[in-house]
Scaffold this motif. Structure first.
Motif, PDB file in Angstrom:
ATOM      1  N   TYR A  77       0.794  -1.219   0.000  1.00 12.93           N
ATOM      2  CA  TYR A  77       0.000   0.000   0.000  1.00 12.93           C
ATOM      3  C   TYR A  77       0.836   1.283   0.000  1.00 12.93           C
ATOM      4  N   VAL A  78       1.822   1.358   0.868  1.00 10.19           N
ATOM      5  CA  VAL A  78       2.601   2.598   0.960  1.00 10.19           C
ATOM      6  C   VAL A  78       3.389   2.835  -0.316  1.00 10.19           C
ATOM      7  N   THR A  79       4.025   1.778  -0.853  1.00  7.86           N
ATOM      8  CA  THR A  79       4.787   1.963  -2.097  1.00  7.86           C
ATOM      9  C   THR A  79       3.872   2.335  -3.259  1.00  7.86           C
ATOM     10  N   ASP A  80       2.614   1.885  -3.218  1.00  6.85           N
ATOM     11  CA  ASP A  80       1.656   2.284  -4.257  1.00  6.85           C
ATOM     12  C   ASP A  80       1.431   3.800  -4.231  1.00  6.85           C
ATOM     13  N   ILE A  81       1.353   4.358  -3.040  1.00  2.00           N
ATOM     14  CA  ILE A  81       1.132   5.800  -2.908  1.00  2.00           C
ATOM     15  C   ILE A  81       2.333   6.566  -3.464  1.00  2.00           C
ATOM     16  N   PHE A  82       3.534   6.119  -3.088  1.00  2.00           N
ATOM     17  CA  PHE A  82       4.738   6.778  -3.590  1.00  2.00           C
ATOM     18  C   PHE A  82       4.812   6.687  -5.113  1.00  2.00           C
ATOM     19  N   ALA A  97       2.394   6.256  -7.250  1.00  2.00           N
ATOM     20  CA  ALA A  97       1.346   7.053  -7.897  1.00  2.00           C
ATOM     21  C   ALA A  97       1.801   8.500  -8.075  1.00  2.00           C
ATOM     22  N   GLY A  98       2.488   9.032  -7.071  1.00  3.57           N
ATOM     23  CA  GLY A  98       2.996  10.390  -7.190  1.00  3.57           C
ATOM     24  C   GLY A  98       4.063  10.506  -8.266  1.00  3.57           C
TER      25      GLY A  98
END
Length: 296
Positions: A58-63, A65-66
């Motif tokens: 989840y966290v790497t997905d957020i990074f 996406a940016g």
């Protein structure tokens, strides 16, 4: 992934509780203390693993996406200013955009040059030394299947003849997934009659015992990680038996297999079926989607 068992419920003493016993509790022995210590270590280790999984999923997905949004904006700016696709691509820089219509109209990722960790954190990456979009040979990309945006998470769901679209500054290139191994024998009489499969057929040559240069090239393959020849100009033929002009224009997508493991690689091969020049007012990708639905 299972989570560690939660500690047992602890009973609290309240105003109406029975008075505590005056008996002196026996001190736990060495064996009990050892078991308790091991249990605490295992619980801590389980929590660390759980946090790592949450971070990866989840966290790497957020990074990512940016980073993907930034790369997409920069790519639009490059195209707006007429910067064309060149053979001397810059490592880590986006130069194309990938669409897979069967994954939804909102599926789109920029394609970066190179397949190093930094490039793949942004989106799919282009294997250096492989062909460019639309060229004879093998235009090959890698992408994560879990975490870091997971652009190739559903790659195993691609069916034969499904479209994979690559956009460059001037063109849209439509590739379609080749027949799977178990479809080859009856292709002409079964799926081959589907209009969207009109320009798709098995690449193996039935006149040759080994199927010829493309005898091993099918729509879906599961291989070991050492099969780097999957992205060779003629897949699985490191000896490259054909001159450039005689090579089929292919697209190859690679990712880890199965999910949550890098034990093997999932490979999807597709063949170029159409090229559409981008022109002002022609509707861009949304209009192209309609043509793809009609078998373009």
């Amino acid at each position: 992934m299972s989570t560690p068992d939660e500690p047992g419920e602890r009973r609290l003493t309240g105003p109406d509780s029975a008075p505590p016993s005056t008996a002196v509790a026996a001190k736990p022995g060495t064996g009990a203390r050892t078991v308790r210590t091991i249990g605490e270590v295992l619980i801590t280790a389980g929590l660390v693993v759980l946090l790592f999984v949450v971070y990866e999923l989840y966290v790497t997905d957020i990074f990512s996406a940016g980073k993907q949004a930034t790369a997409s904006s920069q790519l639009d700016d490059d195209w707006k200013n007429g910067r064309e696709l060149r053979s001397d691509l810059v490592d880590g820089k986006a130069f194309a955009r990938l669409y897979i219509p069967s994954f939804g109209s909102d599926y789109h990722f920029t394609v970066q040059q190179g397949v190093g960790p930094d490039a793949l954190e942004v989106g799919p990456g282009h294997y250096k030394e492989t062909a460019l979009p639309g060229e004879p040979g093998n235009f090959a990309m890698a992408g994560h299947r879990v975490g870091k945006g997971a652009p190739f998470n559903d790659l195993d769901q691609l069916a034969s003849c499904d479209a994979v679209v690559v956009e460059t500054v001037n063109d849209f290139f439509v590739y379609r997934v080749l027949p799977h191994d178990d479809e080859v024998a009856d292709w002409a009489a079964t799926k081959g009659v589907d209009p969207k499969c009109a320009k798709v057929k098995p690449l193996a040559d039935p006149a040759q015992q080994d199927g010829g240069p493309y005898g091993q090239t099918a729509g879906r393959k599961i291989v070991t990680p050492n099969r780097g020849d999957a992205v060779a100009p003629v897949p699985y033929r490191a000896d490259n038996p054909l001159p450039k002009a005689g090579q089929v224009a292919l697209l190859t997508l690679t990712t880890c297999h199965p999910q949550f493991s890098d034990r093997e690689r999932l490979i999807v091969h597709a063949v170029l079926t159409n090229q559409f020049a981008k022109q002002p007012g022609n509707g861009g990708y949304p209009q192209l989607l309609k043509q793809i639905g009609e078998g373009a």
